[in-house]
Design an enzyme around this catalytic site. Structure first.
Site, PDB file in Angstrom:
ATOM      1  N   CYS A  50       8.068  13.559-120.648  1.00  0.00           N
ATOM      2  CA  CYS A  50       8.498  13.253-121.762  1.00  0.00           C
ATOM      3  C   CYS A  50       8.786  13.905-123.065  1.00  0.00           C
ATOM      4  CB  CYS A  50       8.174  11.338-121.901  1.00  0.00           C
ATOM      5  SG  CYS A  50       6.410  11.400-122.467  1.00  0.00           S
ATOM      6  N   VAL A  63      16.945   6.296-121.727  1.00  0.00           N
ATOM      7  CA  VAL A  63      17.713   5.615-122.714  1.00  0.00           C
ATOM      8  C   VAL A  63      18.335   4.605-122.488  1.00  0.00           C
ATOM      9  CG1 VAL A  63      18.822   5.942-124.638  1.00  0.00           C
ATOM     10  CG2 VAL A  63      17.414   7.382-124.127  1.00  0.00           C
ATOM     11  N   GLU A  94       9.847   2.948-124.112  1.00  0.00           N
ATOM     12  CA  GLU A  94       9.345   4.212-124.074  1.00  0.00           C
ATOM     13  C   GLU A  94      10.390   4.990-123.816  1.00  0.00           C
ATOM     14  OE1 GLU A  94       7.162   8.720-122.800  1.00  0.00           O
ATOM     15  OE2 GLU A  94       6.024   6.517-123.248  1.00  0.00           O
TER      16      GLU A  94
END
Length: 507
Positions: free
Chosen positions: A282, A223, A245
């Site tokens: 993920c 992030v 992503e």
């Protein structure tokens, strides 16, 4: 001169020097070459690019033994896992060749000139065209499928966009070897030499996002890193789309009916899912809602039993291991958390053991709602459906949301309604780890799962990120792209408001 080293995560030792870090001047040169290659790549047409992708897949297969061994040395993911991932990667390249053969991705639409209730209408023809050079950032945890030869590269090349990859520092030697194979395939297909290239080093990645020749970015990673690059792309003099992503907590819910019907199977399946690949997916489930009471106890007992049997394993690199240790420490220290399995994580040890924690659903706090990358799972026990739905409301958006339900389950409908509003993929009576490369797959989700929830990074629809629509008004037929001419009947089109299905050409 700063160099890029290939490090063995099992020992922490440098095995080889792969290349010097790419300078800013070299990034500019590579990106300018990619821009020069764009017209020729588009001119290959769908058939030429499909052939190129298949030849690229063939070239990777030719290097399979070397690639798997080299990548295992850099990632410690093991030959069986990497062999399967390479198979997925070559399948993905060939899959996008099939997407090109089909042609429906172009969204060809033709409105012939004629009278309408609003007056005369000109001849209008619309289709999607390639954006231009694309920057791709490889991921550490999928050194093939989300790296130099991965899905972002395959979909962008299919769209007609040259690609410049920022190679991931966790597997630079593998990245260089993959690049060589892709370039062999491009050369064999008659594509320009600069159709695909790579740069090395973090500063090179920043320069790549800034370069004026780059028209879009595909990113898979953290992030923090993704958001920083996203903001940089948005602040350029000419902002460009950034398809990131990033990361999110993937929650799994076990209903009382499911726990009653198959507690052991669910517990064992959940253990396998969150420890798969040392928890470095993920889509790894990080929070599991399990009912209180004997049936839920049976789920947790089976889960804990399987976790205790799971051996410690090496993570991708020291930085990933340190982040995992820090995240587990925060979880273990959170109020109301009970440790079921797993000692404290030693960030200096090469291998880590899976960690299983438990809390009451009414006491789920902020640390439990943050993604912790690695083999850790928090089980939240709920006493009622109201408590479950209230706890789920605190869970942020994610790539996936998983439900284990039973027969005639009264919670099934309300859970589905809730979860489809917050996740890109809802998994029913399964586990979220594992993403199919297919026409119907959506691998995305609202922020922070991704920066662009309208799009996917896996599946046929991922090509849409690298295309933009253009309408042609009253343009003579001989000047139109071949797909927009009336005689182009080999692909699906919408003609004067009606969908007309074409027949793809034989391969």
């Amino acid at each position: 001169m700063t160099v890029v080293e290939s490090i063995d995560p099992r020992t922490g030792q440098t095995v080889e020097v792969v290349a010097p870090e790419t300078t800013g001047d070299d990034v500019a040169r590579v990106c300018a070459a990619a821009a020069d290659a764009a017209p020729a790549l588009e001119a290959l047409g769908r058939t030429g690019r499909a052939r190129m992708l298949r030849l690229m897949a063939d070239a990777l297969e030719e290097d399979r033994e070397t690639l798997v061994a080299l990548t295992d040395r850099e990632t410690a993911l093991g030959a069986p896992r990497l062999g399967g991932e390479l198979t997925r990667t070559t399948f993905q390249l060939r899959f996008f060749a099939d997407v090109l053969d089909d042609g429906g991705y172009l969204e060809v639409t033709i409105d012939h000139a004629g009278a309408t209730p609003m007056g005369p209408r000109p001849d209008l023809r619309r289709m999607l065209r390639p954006l231009g050079p694309v920057a791709v950032f490889g991921a550490s945890n999928f050194p093939f499928a989300f790296s130099v030869s991965g899905g972002d590269t395959a979909s962008a090349l299919a769209a007609g966009c040259p690609v410049v990859v920022k190679a991931h520092e966790s597997h630079p030697a593998s990245s260089a070897r993959q690049l060589a194979a892709l370039r062999r395939g491009a050369e064999a297909a008659g594509a320009p030499a600069a159709t695909v290239d790579a740069v090395f080093g973090r500063d090179a990645g920043v320069a790549l996002v800034d370069d004026p020749h780059v028209d879009a970015v595909g990113f898979t990673g953290s992030v923090a890193g993704g958001r920083a690059l996203h903001d940089r792309a948005s602040l350029r003099p000419r902002p460009i789309p950034f398809y990131g992503e990033l990361g999110a907590l993937n929650a799994l819910t076990v209903t009382p009916a499911a726990a009653r019907e198959r507690a052991v199977a669910i517990g064992e399946g959940l253990a396998a899912s969150f420890t798969l690949g040392v928890g470095q997916f993920c889509t790894k489930p990080g929070l599991a809602f399990v009912p209180a009471g004997p049936d839920g106890d049976a789920v947790v007992a089976a889960l804990a039993g399987r976790v205790r049997e799971t051996a410690a394993a090496v993570m991708l690199n020291a930085r990933t291991r340190e982040g995992f240790a820090s995240g587990v420490d925060a979880l273990r220290g959170a109020a109301g958390v009970r440790v079921l399995v797993g000692p404290p994580v030693d960030p200096a040890a090469a291998a880590v053991a899976p960690v299983l924690l438990e809390a009451d659903a009414g006491q789920v706090t902020e640390p439990m709602l943050e993604e912790c990358f690695g083999p850790v799972l928090v089980v939240a026990r709920y006493a009622s459906s109201d408590e479950l739905l209230a706890a789920l409301a605190a869970v942020g958006p994610a790539l996936t949301a998983t439900v284990q339900t039973g027969d005639d389950d009264e919670l099934a409908a309300p859970l589905l309604t809730h979860l489809t509003a917050r996740a890109g993929r809802v998994v029913w009576n399964g586990y979220p780890t594992g993403v199919a490369v297919s026409w119907a797959m959506h691998h995305g989700g609202p922020y922070p799962a991704t920066t662009a929830p309208l799009h996917t990074s896996v599946g046929a629809a991922s090509i849409r990120r690298w295309l933009r629509p253009v309408s042609f008004q009253d343009v003579p037929s001989e000047l139109l792209p071949a797909e927009l001419r009336d005689e182009a009947t080999d692909l699906p089109r919408r003609v004067d408001g009606r969908l007309v299905l074409g027949t793809p050409p034989a391969r």
